[in-house]
Design a protein around this motif. Structure first.
Motif, PDB file in Angstrom:
ATOM      1  N   ARG A   1      -2.853   3.209  -7.820  1.00 38.25           N
ATOM      2  CA  ARG A   1      -4.218   2.904  -7.382  1.00 38.25           C
ATOM      3  C   ARG A   1      -4.465   1.394  -7.331  1.00 38.25           C
ATOM      4  O   ARG A   1      -5.470   0.886  -7.819  1.00 38.25           O
ATOM      5  CB  ARG A   1      -5.243   3.576  -8.301  1.00 38.25           C
ATOM      6  CG  ARG A   1      -5.314   5.064  -8.152  1.00 38.25           C
ATOM      7  CD  ARG A   1      -6.393   5.745  -8.994  1.00 38.25           C
ATOM      8  NE  ARG A   1      -7.516   4.902  -9.368  1.00 38.25           N
ATOM      9  CZ  ARG A   1      -7.760   4.481 -10.635  1.00 38.25           C
ATOM     10  NH1 ARG A   1      -6.961   4.802 -11.617  1.00 38.25           N
ATOM     11  NH2 ARG A   1      -8.823   3.738 -10.891  1.00 38.25           N
TER      12      ARG A   1
ATOM     13  N   ARG B   1      -4.264  -2.139  -4.782  1.00 38.81           N
ATOM     14  CA  ARG B   1      -4.187  -2.673  -3.425  1.00 38.81           C
ATOM     15  C   ARG B   1      -4.021  -4.187  -3.463  1.00 38.81           C
ATOM     16  O   ARG B   1      -4.537  -4.869  -4.357  1.00 38.81           O
ATOM     17  CB  ARG B   1      -5.466  -2.358  -2.649  1.00 38.81           C
ATOM     18  CG  ARG B   1      -5.558  -0.912  -2.260  1.00 38.81           C
ATOM     19  CD  ARG B   1      -6.521  -0.713  -1.098  1.00 38.81           C
ATOM     20  NE  ARG B   1      -6.245   0.559  -0.489  1.00 38.81           N
ATOM     21  CZ  ARG B   1      -7.097   1.581  -0.440  1.00 38.81           C
ATOM     22  NH1 ARG B   1      -8.303   1.458  -0.942  1.00 38.81           N
ATOM     23  NH2 ARG B   1      -6.741   2.712   0.118  1.00 38.81           N
TER      24      ARG B   1
ATOM     25  N   GLU C   1       0.838  -1.216   0.000  1.00 43.17           N
ATOM     26  CA  GLU C   1       0.000   0.000   0.000  1.00 43.17           C
ATOM     27  C   GLU C   1       0.870   1.263   0.000  1.00 43.17           C
ATOM     28  O   GLU C   1       0.660   2.170  -0.798  1.00 43.17           O
ATOM     29  CB  GLU C   1      -0.921  -0.021   1.228  1.00 43.17           C
ATOM     30  CG  GLU C   1      -1.811   1.184   1.360  1.00 43.17           C
ATOM     31  CD  GLU C   1      -3.154   1.022   0.683  1.00 43.17           C
ATOM     32  OE1 GLU C   1      -3.878   2.027   0.593  1.00 43.17           O
ATOM     33  OE2 GLU C   1      -3.488  -0.081   0.238  1.00 43.17           O
ATOM     34  N   ARG C   2       1.834   1.320   0.910  1.00 43.00           N
ATOM     35  CA  ARG C   2       2.725   2.493   0.997  1.00 43.00           C
ATOM     36  C   ARG C   2       3.530   2.682  -0.288  1.00 43.00           C
ATOM     37  O   ARG C   2       3.789   3.810  -0.702  1.00 43.00           O
ATOM     38  CB  ARG C   2       3.707   2.337   2.157  1.00 43.00           C
ATOM     39  CG  ARG C   2       3.145   2.591   3.516  1.00 43.00           C
ATOM     40  CD  ARG C   2       4.234   2.701   4.579  1.00 43.00           C
ATOM     41  NE  ARG C   2       5.168   1.590   4.591  1.00 43.00           N
ATOM     42  CZ  ARG C   2       5.036   0.486   5.335  1.00 43.00           C
ATOM     43  NH1 ARG C   2       3.978   0.345   6.110  1.00 43.00           N
ATOM     44  NH2 ARG C   2       5.957  -0.460   5.309  1.00 43.00           N
TER      45      ARG C   2
ATOM     46  N   TYR D   1     -10.298   1.346  -7.418  1.00 37.95           N
ATOM     47  CA  TYR D   1      -8.880   0.978  -7.456  1.00 37.95           C
ATOM     48  C   TYR D   1      -8.727  -0.462  -7.946  1.00 37.95           C
ATOM     49  O   TYR D   1      -9.675  -1.254  -7.915  1.00 37.95           O
ATOM     50  CB  TYR D   1      -8.220   1.165  -6.082  1.00 37.95           C
ATOM     51  CG  TYR D   1      -8.903   0.412  -4.964  1.00 37.95           C
ATOM     52  CD1 TYR D   1      -8.570  -0.906  -4.661  1.00 37.95           C
ATOM     53  CD2 TYR D   1      -9.895   1.035  -4.196  1.00 37.95           C
ATOM     54  CE1 TYR D   1      -9.211  -1.589  -3.642  1.00 37.95           C
ATOM     55  CE2 TYR D   1     -10.533   0.352  -3.174  1.00 37.95           C
ATOM     56  CZ  TYR D   1     -10.188  -0.960  -2.906  1.00 37.95           C
ATOM     57  OH  TYR D   1     -10.819  -1.636  -1.904  1.00 37.95           O
TER      58      TYR D   1
ATOM     59  N   LYS E   1      -0.718   5.170  -4.047  1.00 40.88           N
ATOM     60  CA  LYS E   1      -0.865   6.553  -4.519  1.00 40.88           C
ATOM     61  C   LYS E   1      -0.605   6.662  -6.023  1.00 40.88           C
ATOM     62  O   LYS E   1      -1.378   7.303  -6.746  1.00 40.88           O
ATOM     63  CB  LYS E   1       0.078   7.471  -3.735  1.00 40.88           C
ATOM     64  CG  LYS E   1      -0.115   8.924  -4.037  1.00 40.88           C
ATOM     65  CD  LYS E   1       0.748   9.779  -3.132  1.00 40.88           C
ATOM     66  CE  LYS E   1       0.517  11.244  -3.415  1.00 40.88           C
ATOM     67  NZ  LYS E   1       1.305  12.088  -2.526  1.00 40.88           N
ATOM     68  N   ARG E   2       0.435   6.027  -6.503  1.00 50.92           N
ATOM     69  CA  ARG E   2       0.811   6.155  -7.919  1.00 50.92           C
ATOM     70  C   ARG E   2       0.030   5.220  -8.842  1.00 50.92           C
ATOM     71  O   ARG E   2      -0.323   5.595  -9.958  1.00 50.92           O
ATOM     72  CB  ARG E   2       2.301   5.884  -8.065  1.00 50.92           C
ATOM     73  CG  ARG E   2       2.784   6.032  -9.491  1.00 50.92           C
ATOM     74  CD  ARG E   2       4.276   5.994  -9.573  1.00 50.92           C
ATOM     75  NE  ARG E   2       4.720   6.044 -10.948  1.00 50.92           N
ATOM     76  CZ  ARG E   2       5.955   5.861 -11.327  1.00 50.92           C
ATOM     77  NH1 ARG E   2       6.894   5.657 -10.426  1.00 50.92           N
ATOM     78  NH2 ARG E   2       6.278   5.894 -12.593  1.00 50.92           N
TER      79      ARG E   2
END
Length: 184
Positions: free
Chosen positions: A20, A22, A12-13, A41, A17-18
């Motif tokens: 999308r 999971r 996730e980290r 996502y 963000k880049r």
């Protein structure tokens, strides 16, 4: 002890963000599901909460290009357990690259790697021959370099699990039994 919750958080980290995307704990068969009207996502769903399954499914995502990541299961058709020897050879040739990436991730996480022929109910091929091809591909990737996403995750795993980074050829210690014939 390797916990899937840690791996989910690291993924996730590193990527949400880049990209999308999971990593999601599943209950049954693993699958990759791109974003759609019901979910904003992309999801890499791995089986039964197994750490090894999560690394394997991540490896497929790391190999898949941008267009393939827009397709369910990257647009591939999966031939289930029970494959003939010919189908198994085809399966293995497609699996060499992702399993080499999976091995690199395992090394980065300090986690044991086991090659997966995934054909318990079908005709068997030489597991050592397959592992040798995965090993050779891993050594080639170490020599030529991993793609950016793979490098990002390898670094994040190595930092979290306090493993050597970058990965070098001497970190891979598998050796095939010499007395076996690997011709397939």
């Amino acid at each position: 002890m390797h916990q899937v919750d840690e791996l989910i958080a690291i993924f996730e980290r590193t990527f949400f963000k880049r990209y999308r995307t999971r990593l999601v704990l599943g209950t049954d068969e693993p699958i990759y599901l791109p974003a759609n009207d019901e979910c904003s996502y992309h999801r890499i769903v791995f089986a039964h909460g197994f750490y090894a399954s999560a690394l394997h499914e991540i490896a497929h995502w790391l190999v898949a290009g941008e267009q393939r990541r827009l397709l369910e299961d990257y647009g591939y058709w999966y031939c289930p357990d029970g494959r003939s020897k010919e189908q198994q050879h085809e399966f293995e040739s497609v699996e060499v690259h992702p399993q080499a990436i999976e091995w690199a991730l395992c090394l980065s996480a300090g986690f044991d790697f086991n090659v997966s022929a995934d054909n318990l109910g079908g005709e068997q091929t030489c597991r050592f021959s397959f592992q040798q091809r995965v090993h050779d591909k891993l050594q080639s990737l170490i020599a030529t370099g991993f793609n950016e996403r793979t490098q990002l995750l390898m670094r994040a795993l190595a930092e979290h699990y306090q493993q050597p980074y970058p990965l070098e050829a001497h970190h891979v210690t598998w050796r095939p039994p010499e007395e076996l014939d690997y011709a397939v």
